[in-house]
Design an enzyme around this catalytic site. Structure first.
Site, PDB file in Angstrom:
ATOM      1  N   LYS A 155       0.799  -1.229   0.000  1.00 47.10           N
ATOM      2  CA  LYS A 155       0.000   0.000   0.000  1.00 47.10           C
ATOM      3  C   LYS A 155       0.828   1.272   0.000  1.00 47.10           C
ATOM      4  O   LYS A 155       0.296   2.348  -0.287  1.00 47.10           O
ATOM      5  CB  LYS A 155      -0.936  -0.007   1.218  1.00 47.10           C
ATOM      6  CG  LYS A 155      -1.881  -1.199   1.279  1.00 47.10           C
ATOM      7  CD  LYS A 155      -2.780  -1.276   0.058  1.00 47.10           C
ATOM      8  CE  LYS A 155      -3.780  -2.424   0.178  1.00 47.10           C
ATOM      9  NZ  LYS A 155      -4.694  -2.503  -0.980  1.00 47.10           N
ATOM     10  N   LYS A 197       1.729   5.254  -4.955  1.00 46.35           N
ATOM     11  CA  LYS A 197       2.241   3.897  -5.183  1.00 46.35           C
ATOM     12  C   LYS A 197       3.096   3.854  -6.442  1.00 46.35           C
ATOM     13  O   LYS A 197       4.085   3.121  -6.519  1.00 46.35           O
ATOM     14  CB  LYS A 197       1.096   2.900  -5.300  1.00 46.35           C
ATOM     15  CG  LYS A 197       0.205   2.759  -4.075  1.00 46.35           C
ATOM     16  CD  LYS A 197      -0.793   1.636  -4.278  1.00 46.35           C
ATOM     17  CE  LYS A 197      -1.811   1.568  -3.159  1.00 46.35           C
ATOM     18  NZ  LYS A 197      -2.928   2.515  -3.354  1.00 46.35           N
ATOM     19  N   GLU A 238      -5.484  -1.766 -11.267  1.00 46.10           N
ATOM     20  CA  GLU A 238      -6.361  -1.439 -12.388  1.00 46.10           C
ATOM     21  C   GLU A 238      -6.916  -0.025 -12.248  1.00 46.10           C
ATOM     22  O   GLU A 238      -7.589   0.465 -13.162  1.00 46.10           O
ATOM     23  CB  GLU A 238      -7.514  -2.432 -12.455  1.00 46.10           C
ATOM     24  CG  GLU A 238      -7.115  -3.839 -12.839  1.00 46.10           C
ATOM     25  CD  GLU A 238      -8.302  -4.777 -12.905  1.00 46.10           C
ATOM     26  OE1 GLU A 238      -8.340  -5.609 -13.826  1.00 46.10           O
ATOM     27  OE2 GLU A 238      -9.184  -4.694 -12.020  1.00 46.10           O
TER      28      GLU A 238
END
Length: 222
Positions: A19, A79, A170
């Site tokens: 994360k 990220k 995604e």
């Protein structure tokens, strides 16, 4: 004496979706090269390989990819920018006979056909399955994307073997990313991203227990 095979279950248990990344740490070149070699040899139906992988290893390259997370997926921006590397998994937007001939020619050059009959047999199988999805089922784009996801799973497990953190994503605007990287002009479209690197102290998922449905619910012994 035969080598003892590696047990992968502990790797699968340990790996998790990261994360948050430590932006000060980067993958050793030898590790990155091994991951790319594993990715290069990922499996696909009838060896169709309907993919292209774009590797972003600089802050500038990662920033280009991160643009596709704004404004709707801002939770993925850091990220991408803080990871060591990000790989864009792109899938072909079409698969024509010229490309299929290229696959067969490469297999021939690599010595996969001991006889002309073997070559023709594989050529027939390749065209059969591709035509099944191109013409009969009409789902060739979805079929090609499924092959691309086989490569994603291959990379995630390989990263786990190396102790490298990873995040499949995604959550980005494929239209924006395709335009940023010029993918459509090259006959591809972005499908999924995988960030690679080392988790930071903010990576709360690292300390959480793994959670899966009970084995008796997901396995049936026949």
């Amino acid at each position: 004496m035969d080598a003892v095979p590696m047990t992968l279950a502990p790797v699968a248990l340990r790996r998790h979706t990261t994360k948050a990344y430590d932006p000060t740490r980067t993958l050793p070149p030898a590790v990155l090269e091994d991951l790319l070699e594993v990715l290069h040899n990922a499996p696909s139906s009838v060896n169709s390989q309907p993919w292209h992988f774009l590797v972003a290893g600089t802050p500038e390259a990662r920033a280009r990819i991160a643009r596709a997370t704004q404004p709707h997926q801002p939770y993925n921006t850091a990220k991408i920018t803080d990871a060591s590397h990000v790989i864009v998994f792109a899938t072909r937007t079409g698969i024509d006979d010229t490309y299929l001939a290229q696959v067969i020619d490469q297999e021939t050059a690599d010595g996969r056909y001991p006889t002309p009959e073997a070559r023709e047999g594989q050529r027939g199988a390749l065209h059969h399955y591709v035509d099944l999805h191109r013409h009969t089922l009409g789902d060739v784009q979805h079929w090609m994307q499924k092959q691309t996801y086989l490569a994603v799973g291959t990379l995630l497990l390989a990263a786990g073997v190396h102790g490298i953190d990873a995040t499949p994503m995604e959550g980005f605007d494929a239209e924006v990313l395709d335009a940023e990287l010029g993918l459509r002009a090259r006959g591809f479209t972005s499908v999924v991203l995988v960030a690679l690197g080392y988790g930071s102290a903010a990576n709360f998922n690292a300390s959480l227990p793994k959670s899966r449905l009970p084995r008796e619910q997901v396995f049936t012994q026949l």
